[in-house]
Enzyme design. Structure first.
Site, PDB file in Angstrom:
ATOM      1  CG  ASP A 330      -2.222   0.798   0.923  1.00 16.07           C
ATOM      2  OD1 ASP A 330      -2.207   1.648   0.003  1.00 16.07           O
ATOM      3  OD2 ASP A 330      -3.228   0.609   1.624  1.00 16.07           O
ATOM      4  CD  GLU A 526      -6.631   5.843   2.649  1.00 20.22           C
ATOM      5  OE1 GLU A 526      -5.687   5.517   3.376  1.00 20.22           O
ATOM      6  OE2 GLU A 526      -6.494   6.024   1.419  1.00 20.22           O
TER       7      GLU A 526
HETATM    8  C1  BGC Z   1      -5.187   2.994   0.390  1.00 15.52           C
HETATM    9  C2  BGC Z   1      -5.477   1.936  -0.634  1.00 15.52           C
HETATM   10  C3  BGC Z   1      -5.409   2.523  -2.010  1.00 15.52           C
HETATM   11  C4  BGC Z   1      -4.074   3.191  -2.226  1.00 15.52           C
HETATM   12  C5  BGC Z   1      -3.937   3.843  -3.576  1.00 15.52           C
HETATM   13  C6  BGC Z   1      -3.946   3.746   0.079  1.00 15.52           C
HETATM   14  O1  BGC Z   1      -3.810   4.818   0.941  1.00 15.52           O
HETATM   15  O2  BGC Z   1      -5.059   2.394   1.661  1.00 15.52           O
HETATM   16  O3  BGC Z   1      -6.729   1.365  -0.392  1.00 15.52           O
HETATM   17  O4  BGC Z   1      -5.634   1.524  -2.967  1.00 15.52           O
HETATM   18  O5  BGC Z   1      -3.877   4.176  -1.259  1.00 15.52           O
HETATM   19  O6  BGC Z   1      -4.690   4.975  -3.667  1.00 15.52           O
HETATM   20  C1  BGC Z   2      -3.637   9.658  -2.218  1.00 17.17           C
HETATM   21  C2  BGC Z   2      -4.455   8.439  -2.026  1.00 17.17           C
HETATM   22  C3  BGC Z   2      -3.806   7.630  -1.014  1.00 17.17           C
HETATM   23  C4  BGC Z   2      -3.515   8.414   0.251  1.00 17.17           C
HETATM   24  C5  BGC Z   2      -2.665   7.624   1.184  1.00 17.17           C
HETATM   25  C6  BGC Z   2      -3.478  10.380  -0.930  1.00 17.17           C
HETATM   26  O1  BGC Z   2      -2.743  11.526  -1.105  1.00 17.17           O
HETATM   27  O2  BGC Z   2      -4.250  10.462  -3.143  1.00 17.17           O
HETATM   28  O3  BGC Z   2      -4.575   7.698  -3.206  1.00 17.17           O
HETATM   29  O4  BGC Z   2      -4.618   6.557  -0.734  1.00 17.17           O
HETATM   30  O5  BGC Z   2      -2.834   9.586  -0.014  1.00 17.17           O
HETATM   31  O6  BGC Z   2      -2.927   7.832   2.528  1.00 17.17           O
END
Ligand code: BGC
Ligand code: BGC
Length: 847
Positions: A330, A526
């Site tokens: 991730d 998130e």
């Molecule tokens: C998320 C994932 C996601 C990835 C790409 C991460 O922060 O936990 O679910 O696929 O970012 O955006």
């Molecule tokens: C990104 C997401 C990713 C996240 C990680 C963001 O800046 O755009 O895709 O999941 O950071 O925590």
């Protein structure tokens, strides 16, 4: 290097030996000690379908025989399109790119239509496939979070988020949604959807609860099978991308939904038996359905980050579950493994990560991994295994075939068929929790007041992961072809001879026959959505007051609650005659009207069939999964349209004191928001200000006073440093773990006006006691700012981390200091999730 590699291996063996000893020593049935060490023999067995065939394996071997170590290592690294240009691939031959939630396609804004996405895919692909001497052309695999439709593309069909789909209890529907999502993703030139999420959330305070289908592993397993087949097609059917399919990614392995307290990226402190029973079941199912990739979780199990857990990634996932695809990490999650950084983490590769997600850290990671292969710190065998898995997936996906008949098919995006499907999903996902006096469905000829913050807000009904990462900042104009809830109700009523009156605050012109009040959570993604308690907090309770008032006027009230999870909302349930849990229904608001508006006689046109995929709480204090006494409506509950049951008045004591998790809004329009407070610091002294205090001075070194700003009287605070002694202005509060925020590109955002430029160095810092914070040099920015003009300054949190701050323990998210004269005004200080325009000043000595 060699020595460290050997001693690392020795340590590894020792650890194994020690845990084996512990097990042998335990009396009675060997209950494994909580060490984060899984015992694969205790787990179910499975086998990947459709991935291995002799032709593919031979072709992979032939290709690998031509590849240099550099090319092999490059295959294992994935960069984000916001941090790499196509031509960079000539220098660093990466195997994959992704589009993060806020990453715009090339030359476009964050909210872009299909052509920009297709052009982006083609531009990167072209460089990867160039014929150059000494270069083996290998197609990239391009991934995106198509988690409720291909939701980054303007005009795409946005399906309900998974919490709603779980309530539909309909695997067949899920397979069709998977297929439609794949088509819209393939149309954008993208090969890989980062889904399905197979989390089995146990505590709905988790900000990602809506990404999970249910707290019930059986339902999640049924859906895992359906969605993987829908996205990828039947295992082994071949030419997937050519048929409008994409690779799936089962995520996040493992127990992302089992962390203590529902903390995002937290620690699942549970035993192995619970891990197997609750969180694992959907993975073997997804693997047998042919899932080509699995994404490792940010979270930990028993204190060990999953990205470094060899027993889980290799022992369980690859060996016991027979997974033959590849494991993707991730977003910089490997950087959270003790001893690792975003650029450097052999432990994750050795544990079994095949492809690291290094959005902005790809270059450093590539160099370091190459070094580690050369030194033996990462065995060549491990590299070969990872590369074989990646190339196998690329071949089985059809990426080596240049024909891409779905790419650029504009008619697939937001097509009438897909929108019909999404509308059907909305109808099937709504859960009727109360219908006293059989208020629903409303008669088609009724005059209906449509009110509340969510009535005509498509962004709000879509939630996070919509056009932008957090889903914030979207307006109805960003959703061509979509319907707000109001638009759907208006059409349904107009068709039946009735009418709808939209009124945000509930005032009406003609007395309505009934009112529909739409309210709920505003978008988040998130950890930004993590809660302290399960109490629904609207901030101002406006809709609750409105419902009470309408009810008092004798107008039947239908509450439509938009939320990413069940929440304690008893006062609103009491205030309404009918209460509908609508989750985050997505772009097709007519699906809501299908259920709410009946025929001319008030008979249902469509029945309510949705049933809760999570229990609904009767207290805000704990998750119902943990305590059955906390359940108001059990999992599986949901009224039929014809039900005559009457819900008695509910208790209105949340069972816990309201606790807002305000980790992001420190000062808004000049006022500190709890739990944050303002202080002046100088010469070892701290002068705390009371929340309403507008003037103060510390030793003549620094003074503060209220000033007008942001169109608000006293909407800002002016700080004046006299230059007699070093002094700082700080915002202080409880200890904050900002790791997730720094990793997710959050920035400290200040509405600031320079009133008198500094003559001595000035610093912006985050602090947490001696040796814990870090400061950045703000002098150049302040000196370059026009005097007397308000501007927004965004500084990336990751810059403080990179300057040495321990972002896990911040107690002062803002410290502004200088030793010389300076005058400036601040209005709002908060965190922003959108990195656009953020800067990273150089590190400095702390103030
Ligand atoms: C998320 C994932 C996601 C990835 C790409 C991460 O922060 O936990 O679910 O696929 O970012 O955006
Ligand atoms: C990104 C997401 C990713 C996240 C990680 C963001 O800046 O755009 O895709 O999941 O950071 O925590």
């Amino acid at each position: 290097m060699f020595l460290t590699a050997v001693s690392e291996r020795l340590r590894g063996r020792l650890r194994l030996a020690v845990s084996a000893l512990l097990m042998l020593g335990a009396a009675g049935p060997a209950l494994p000690q909580p060490t984060g060490e899984a015992h694969p023999a205790l787990w179910p067995q499975a086998q990947s379908s459709g991935l291995i065939d002799p032709g593919t394996e031979a072709a992979v071997s032939a290709l690998m025989a031509q590849m240099s170590v550099e090319e092999k290592v490059g295959q294992m690294i994935q960069a984000d399109i916001a941090s790499i240009k196509p031509e960079d691939l000539r220098e660093v031959p990466l195997g994959s790119i992704l589009a993060g939630g806020n990453s715009p396609p090339l030359g476009a804004g964050v909210r872009a239509g299909l052509p920009a996405w297709v052009a982006t895919a083609r531009a990167f692909r072209a460089v990867a496939l160039e014929q150059r001497p000494g270069h083996v052309p290998i197609p990239l695999i391009f991934g995106i979070d198509a988690v409720h439709g291909n939701s980054r593309v303007v005009g795409a069909t946005l399906f309900p988020h998974n919490v709603g789909l779980g309530a539909a209890h309909d695997p067949g529907l899920m397979a069709r949604i998977g297929a439609a999502t794949a088509q819209e993703t393939a149309a954008a030139g993208i090969d890989w959807a980062f889904g399905p999420t197979l989390a089995v959330p146990q505590d709905e305070r988790w900000g990602r609860a809506y990404e999970g289908y249910s707290s019930n592993p059986n339902l999640v397993s049924l859906y895992a099978d359906a969605v993987v087949r829908g996205l990828q097609g039947e295992p082994g059917s071949g030419a997937l991308v050519q048929h409008g399919h994409v690779a799936a990614s089962a995520k996040h392995f493992l127990a992302d939904g089992g962390t203590a307290g529902g903390v995002d990226q937290g620690d699942a402190t549970i035993g192995e038996a619970e891990l197997i029973r609750l969180h694992a079941p959907a993975y073997p199912v997804a693997i047998e359905a042919g899932a080509m990739t699995v994404m490792a979780s940010f979270s930990s199990w028993q204190g060990i980050k999953n990205h470094a857990n060899r027993s889980l990634l290799t022992g369980v996932l690859k060996e016991r579950f027979g997974f033959q695809g590849f494991v993707v990490g991730d977003w910089n999650a490997h950087g959270q493994v003790p001893g690792c950084t975003n650029e450097n983490c052999p432990a994750a590769i050795n544990a079994g990560i095949d492809m690291v997600m290094t959005p902005d850290s790809w270059k450093g990671f590539y160099r370091n991994l190459l070094d580690q292969v050369r030194s033996g710190a990462v065995p060549m065998q491990r590299i070969d295994d990872a590369v074989r898995r990646i190339l196998r997936v690329k071949m089985r996906l059809g990426l080596f075939d240049p024909a891409r008949p779905w790419e650029g098919r504009a008619e697939a995006v937001g097509s009438p068929e897909h929108r019909q499907l999404a509308r059907e999903a909305v109808r099937k996902s709504l859960v009727l929790l109360k219908n006293n006096g059989q208020v629903l469905p409303l008669k088609a000829g009724a005059h209906v007041l449509v009110a509340g913050a969510g009535a005509d807000d498509i962004g709000m009904q879509c939630g996070g992961w919509t056009l932008s990462w957090q889903g914030t900042g979207n307006s109805n104009a960003d959703f061509p072809g979509a319907h707000s809830l109001y638009a759907g109700l208006r059409e349904a009523l107009a068709a039946g001879g009735g009418s709808a009156e939209l009124s945000a605050d509930g005032r009406y012109t003609g007395r309505p026959d009934a009112a529909v009040v739409v309210f709920g959570e505003t978008p988040y993604a998130e950890g930004w959505g993590d809660l302290k308690t399960l109490e629904f907090d609207s901030g101002d309770n406006r809709e609750l007051a409105l419902m009470r008032q309408l009810h008092a006027e004798g107008i039947p009230v239908v509450a439509v609650f938009l939320s990413g999870r069940p929440l304690w909302v008893n006062p609103a349930i009491n205030a309404a005659d009918a209460f509908v849990a609508a989750w985050l229904p997505g772009s097709e608001g007519e699906g809501v009207a299908d259920l709410l508006i009946g025929d001319a006689a008030g008979q249902p046109r469509y029945p309510f069939t949705g049933r809760l995929g999570y229990a609904w709480p009767n207290t805000a204090a704990h998750a119902p999964a943990a305590d059955s006494a906390a359940v108001l409506f059990p999992r599986g509950y949901g009224l039929a349209s014809t039900a005559t049951a009457k819900l008695a008045r509910l208790g209105e004591d949340p069972g816990v004191r309201a606790a807002r998790t305000n980790f992001s809004d420190y000062m808004v329009r000049g006022r500190p928001l709890p739990p944050w407070s303002l202080q002046l610091q100088s010469g070892g002294k701290t002068l705390p200000l009371a929340a309403a205090q507008t003037t103060a001075s510390l030793d003549g070194a620094l003074s503060i006073r209220a000033v007008d700003a942001a169109g608000t009287q006293e909407g800002g605070r002016q700080l004046s440093w006299s230059g007699t002694a070093p002094a700082a202005f700080a915002i202080a509060g409880p200890q904050l773990d900002m790791r997730m925020l720094a990793n997710g590109d959050a920035s400290l955002t200040l509405d600031i006006r320079v009133d008198q430029k500094p003559s001595a160095p000035a610093q912006l810092a985050v602090a947490c006691g001696p040796g814990c914070g870090a400061a950045l040099d703000l002098g150049p920015i302040l000196r370059a700012s026009p005097v007397g003009e308000w501007r927004t300054l965004k500084v990336k949190l990751s810059c403080f981390r990179n300057a040495g701050a321990n972002v896990a323990q911040i107690t002062e998210p803002l410290v502004l200091g200088t030793g010389g004269p300076l005058r400036l005004s601040l209005s709002t200080v908060q965190l922003s999730s959108d990195p656009a325009g953020a800067v990273c000043p150089a590190a400095a000595q702390p103030p």
